[in-house]
Design an enzyme around this catalytic site. Structure first.
Site, PDB file in Angstrom:
ATOM      1  N   GLU A  55      18.718  59.677  36.553  1.00 51.14           N
ATOM      2  CA  GLU A  55      17.495  60.465  36.677  1.00 51.14           C
ATOM      3  C   GLU A  55      16.485  60.120  35.588  1.00 51.14           C
ATOM      4  O   GLU A  55      15.272  60.065  35.838  1.00 51.14           O
ATOM      5  CB  GLU A  55      17.823  61.961  36.603  1.00 51.14           C
ATOM      6  CG  GLU A  55      18.732  62.451  37.727  1.00 51.14           C
ATOM      7  CD  GLU A  55      20.193  62.443  37.356  1.00 51.14           C
ATOM      8  OE1 GLU A  55      20.904  63.376  37.760  1.00 51.14           O
ATOM      9  OE2 GLU A  55      20.638  61.499  36.652  1.00 51.14           O
ATOM     10  N   SER A 171      55.949  33.013  43.207  1.00 50.12           N
ATOM     11  CA  SER A 171      54.953  33.669  44.062  1.00 50.12           C
ATOM     12  C   SER A 171      53.572  33.030  43.995  1.00 50.12           C
ATOM     13  O   SER A 171      52.644  33.515  44.648  1.00 50.12           O
ATOM     14  CB  SER A 171      54.826  35.148  43.651  1.00 50.12           C
ATOM     15  OG  SER A 171      54.352  35.259  42.321  1.00 50.12           O
ATOM     16  N   THR A 199      57.501  42.435  35.897  1.00 54.28           N
ATOM     17  CA  THR A 199      56.441  41.523  36.302  1.00 54.28           C
ATOM     18  C   THR A 199      55.875  40.779  35.098  1.00 54.28           C
ATOM     19  O   THR A 199      55.619  39.565  35.156  1.00 54.28           O
ATOM     20  CB  THR A 199      55.311  42.309  37.001  1.00 54.28           C
ATOM     21  OG1 THR A 199      55.829  42.900  38.184  1.00 54.28           O
ATOM     22  CG2 THR A 199      54.148  41.398  37.362  1.00 54.28           C
ATOM     23  N   ARG A 210      38.848  38.026  35.584  1.00 52.50           N
ATOM     24  CA  ARG A 210      38.349  36.669  35.390  1.00 52.50           C
ATOM     25  C   ARG A 210      37.499  36.266  36.595  1.00 52.50           C
ATOM     26  O   ARG A 210      37.792  36.626  37.723  1.00 52.50           O
ATOM     27  CB  ARG A 210      39.509  35.681  35.226  1.00 52.50           C
ATOM     28  CG  ARG A 210      40.421  36.019  34.059  1.00 52.50           C
ATOM     29  CD  ARG A 210      41.516  34.981  33.840  1.00 52.50           C
ATOM     30  NE  ARG A 210      42.424  34.846  34.967  1.00 52.50           N
ATOM     31  CZ  ARG A 210      43.434  35.663  35.221  1.00 52.50           C
ATOM     32  NH1 ARG A 210      43.671  36.703  34.442  1.00 52.50           N
ATOM     33  NH2 ARG A 210      44.220  35.446  36.259  1.00 52.50           N
ATOM     34  N   GLY A 295      55.767  44.977  40.379  1.00 51.64           N
ATOM     35  CA  GLY A 295      56.806  44.501  41.271  1.00 51.64           C
ATOM     36  C   GLY A 295      57.316  45.615  42.159  1.00 51.64           C
ATOM     37  O   GLY A 295      56.826  46.755  42.129  1.00 51.64           O
ATOM     38  N   LEU A 298      58.452  49.110  40.347  1.00 52.06           N
ATOM     39  CA  LEU A 298      57.374  49.999  39.943  1.00 52.06           C
ATOM     40  C   LEU A 298      56.639  50.530  41.165  1.00 52.06           C
ATOM     41  O   LEU A 298      56.323  51.732  41.241  1.00 52.06           O
ATOM     42  CB  LEU A 298      56.394  49.274  39.012  1.00 52.06           C
ATOM     43  CG  LEU A 298      55.180  50.097  38.561  1.00 52.06           C
ATOM     44  CD1 LEU A 298      55.619  51.340  37.801  1.00 52.06           C
ATOM     45  CD2 LEU A 298      54.242  49.243  37.708  1.00 52.06           C
TER      46      LEU A 298
END
Length: 363
Positions: A55, A171, A199, A210, A295, A298
């Site tokens: 505002e 992975s 992980t 990034r 992972g 979790l």
């Protein structure tokens, strides 16, 4: 009854608010348009905490033209002194004739008081125009203010058969570069990136943003019950790191502190980290949105505790096989009646991969 012009001006205010998507935390993303005689005479958005609100920017741009004009704001103008003076007072002082807010501020310090102050000053006030879009833009802020913990978005990348890695842990990379870049944009809008020690030890991630223009890096949070984080882990290299642990007396504790990590002991009584207590603690720190990249353990623990609000799922057009790692470590169901139901909010291609945004339905 809102006019077509009202809708257009509020839609513009929402687009302005999105410019603060990566920068306003812990504050909400807010845009403001000031219009008179069917034309915009001033506009602005909140850029970062501690600086002028939307505002104030819009009023400065409008100058004397604000008198008798209508202000369209995506969130009820604040009525309390925080880092900046109340925006309700600024609108009153500028002499606007009408204020339209997309939604009421869920902050208990405001919660209708801003609109009430405007109305008491003789300014016509209306609320609810494009409210759903305004709530969506600040889903984390609304969650933190209304329930005391952040909005939790769980991000996964996997194959069409629901696998996130080979059995040996490999992975990189199942999904393509466009999906990975899109994931960084979701990281950038979050206030914190949460992962687990498994992980971090296997993948040694940086847990930062990034390739996305942002002047702010989210807080890095790692669930590490026994303080097993290696002192050379890349997650310690730069930025703020919070280690949620069951005990801060491990042999590694002093070295981790020396390297800049903050230790937060939150034992659950069974040697694990109390995840609900962790999210409550993050809420008290002003964390609006938590982006989870962990992972299956979790992920499963968060789901079992009912702490996940949304899934951000990238599916690559490939199959990996039954022996590969799954997305969630969850107990076996005896009946399909126990399945967790989701509603798909968005479905689109990102490069060659499918992106699914889905929210859990109430049980």
């Amino acid at each position: 009854m809102f006019s077509a012009a009202d809708h257009d001006f509020m839609a513009r205010a929402l687009r302005l608010a999105r410019r603060g998507l990566f920068t306003t935390t812990p504050n909400p993303r807010v845009g403001c348009v000031i219009a008179r005689d069917g034309k915009i005479v001033g506009e602005g958005w909140h850029r970062r905490a501690g600086e002028a609100h939307a505002e104030v920017h819009a009023l400065a741009a409008a100058g004397a033209a604000a008198r008798g004009a209508t202000a369209y704001v995506t969130l009820e103008p604040c009525s309390h002194h925080g880092r900046t003076p109340p925006c309700a007072d600024a609108l009153i002082g500028a002499g606007v004739a009408r204020v339209v807010a997309a939604m009421q501020d869920p902050n208990p310090q405001v919660a209708g008081r801003g609109l009430a102050a405007l109305a008491a000053a003789g300014i016509a006030t209306e609320c609810g125009l494009l409210e759903a879009a305004a709530v969506e833009l600040n889903v984390g802020f609304v969650a933190r203010m209304s329930r005391g913990r952040p909005w939790v978005r769980l991000k996964l990348a996997g194959s069409l058969d629901g696998k996130t890695a080979l059995r040996n842990g490999s992975s990189q990379w199942i999904t393509g570069p466009a999906a990975r870049q899109d994931g960084h944009r979701w990281r950038a809008r979050a206030c914190a990136i949460l992962s687990g020690i498994g992980t971090v030890r296997e993948d040694d991630p940086q847990l930062n943003v990034r390739g996305v223009a942002t002047g702010r890096q989210p807080l890095k949070v790692v669930v590490d019950a026994r303080l097993e984080l290696p002192p050379h882990a890349r997650v310690l290299a730069e930025g703020r790191l919070l280690l949620a642990t069951a005990s801060e007396d491990g042999a590694n504790a002093a070295e981790l502190r020396r390297r800049g990590a903050e230790l937060l002991p939150l034992p659950d009584g069974a040697g694990r980290v109390d995840l609900a207590a962790l999210l409550a603690a993050l809420g008290r720190r002003g964390i609006n949105e938590v982006h989870v990249e962990g992972g299956s353990r979790l992920n499963g623990a968060l789901l079992e505790a009912g702490l996940v609000d949304e899934l951000l799922l990238y599916l690559a057009p490939c199959l990996i096989g039954d022996q590969a790692r799954g997305m969630f470590d969850l107990p076996e169901l005896a009946s399909l009646d126990g399945r967790r139901q989701l509603a798909i909010d968005d479905l689109r291609m990102v490069g060659g991969d499918l992106r699914v945004l889905a929210r859990f339905k109430p049980r």
